[in-house]
Each structure stands twice: as structure tokens, then as C-alpha cells.
Design a protein around this motif. Structure first.
Motif, PDB file in Angstrom:
ATOM      1  N   ARG A   1       0.828  -1.201   0.000  1.00  0.00           N
ATOM      2  CA  ARG A   1       0.000   0.000   0.000  1.00  0.00           C
ATOM      3  C   ARG A   1       0.864   1.254   0.000  1.00  0.00           C
ATOM      4  O   ARG A   1       0.585   2.217  -0.718  1.00  0.00           O
ATOM      5  CB  ARG A   1      -0.932  -0.007   1.195  1.00  0.00           C
ATOM      6  CG  ARG A   1      -1.906   1.134   1.160  1.00  0.00           C
ATOM      7  CD  ARG A   1      -2.892   1.028   2.286  1.00  0.00           C
ATOM      8  NE  ARG A   1      -4.005   1.898   2.000  1.00  0.00           N
ATOM      9  CZ  ARG A   1      -5.152   1.818   2.582  1.00  0.00           C
ATOM     10  NH1 ARG A   1      -5.361   0.896   3.483  1.00  0.00           N
ATOM     11  NH2 ARG A   1      -6.117   2.662   2.291  1.00  0.00           N
ATOM     12  N   SER A   2       1.916   1.268   0.803  1.00  0.00           N
ATOM     13  CA  SER A   2       2.777   2.453   0.841  1.00  0.00           C
ATOM     14  C   SER A   2       3.510   2.651  -0.483  1.00  0.00           C
ATOM     15  O   SER A   2       3.791   3.779  -0.876  1.00  0.00           O
ATOM     16  CB  SER A   2       3.766   2.378   2.002  1.00  0.00           C
ATOM     17  OG  SER A   2       4.677   1.333   1.813  1.00  0.00           O
TER      18      SER A   2
ATOM     19  N   PRO B   1       1.492   6.079  -1.729  1.00  0.00           N
ATOM     20  CA  PRO B   1       2.293   6.719  -0.674  1.00  0.00           C
ATOM     21  C   PRO B   1       1.581   7.887   0.012  1.00  0.00           C
ATOM     22  O   PRO B   1       1.881   8.194   1.170  1.00  0.00           O
ATOM     23  CB  PRO B   1       3.559   7.171  -1.401  1.00  0.00           C
ATOM     24  CG  PRO B   1       3.218   7.186  -2.844  1.00  0.00           C
ATOM     25  CD  PRO B   1       2.119   6.184  -3.045  1.00  0.00           C
TER      26      PRO B   1
ATOM     27  N   GLY C   1      -1.631   7.933   0.651  1.00  0.00           N
ATOM     28  CA  GLY C   1      -2.790   7.418   1.367  1.00  0.00           C
ATOM     29  C   GLY C   1      -4.111   7.915   0.812  1.00  0.00           C
ATOM     30  O   GLY C   1      -5.053   8.142   1.565  1.00  0.00           O
TER      31      GLY C   1
END
Length: 101
Positions: free
Chosen positions: A90-91, A95, A97
Motif C-alpha cells: 500500500r505504501s 504513498p 494514502g
């Protein structure tokens, strides 16, 4: 092991199949109980096989089937590893969010 899966099905008198990736030691078991009593036997068999796999240093995953049955045999160590991989992915892909939960 393949033998323990097959013997378990035979011992409990359950209709099922063992399939998967034998050379990677990643097997799946599918059981088709024909009654409530067979369903209870199937759950006991699966829990026993999961415990044996964890004791031998393996892991367990519930990929298909009744969702209510997943929790009893999920391996907490592998769940934590999976969660860490998901956070890393996910990051990497999001990155800032911006994608929702």
C-alpha cells in the motif's frame, strides 16, 4: 502431509478431495459434508490438520469456503507477515494514502 489428509478423510468417512501444489508442499483440502454431523466431523478434521501443520512449522490459510470457519485455524504469525506485506504494498502504490480503506 498428503497421507494425513487422505487418511483423515477415510477415517472420518467424509467425501472430499486433496489438491494443490505437492512439490511446494502447499496442499488444499475440500470437504463436502452431506449432513450436519458430517459438517462437524469436517470441522474437527480441518482443525486437527491445521494444528498438525502449525506444529510442524507450516502455515494454514482458509482461502475458500464458509467464512465463519476461517478464524479458528489462521496462523497469527503468518497473519502478521501478511499484514506487513499489505502495508508495504500500500505504501508503495499509494504513498499519499489517497485510496480508501
Amino acid at each position: 502431509s498428503l497421507e494425513s489428509y487422505l487418511l483423515g478423510l477415510e477415517r472420518e468417512g467424509l467425501y472430499g478431495a486433496v489438491y494443490g501444489h505437492l512439490f511446494e508442499n502447499r496442499l488444499h483440502i475440500a470437504i463436502s459434508p452431506r449432513s450436519a454431523a458430517e459438517r462437524d466431523k469436517a470441522i474437527r478434521l480441518l482443525r486437527g490438520l491445521a494444528e498438525d501443520a502449525l506444529k510442524a512449522g507450516g502455515s494454514c490459510a482458509s482461502e475458500y469456503g464458509e467464512g465463519k470457519l476461517e478464524t479458528p485455524w489462521l496462523d497469527p504469525v503468518n497473519c502478521a507477515k501478511r499484514d506487513a506485506r499489505l502495508v508495504a504494498l500500500r505504501s508503495f502504490f499509494d504513498p499519499q494514502g489517497r485510496m480508501g480503506d
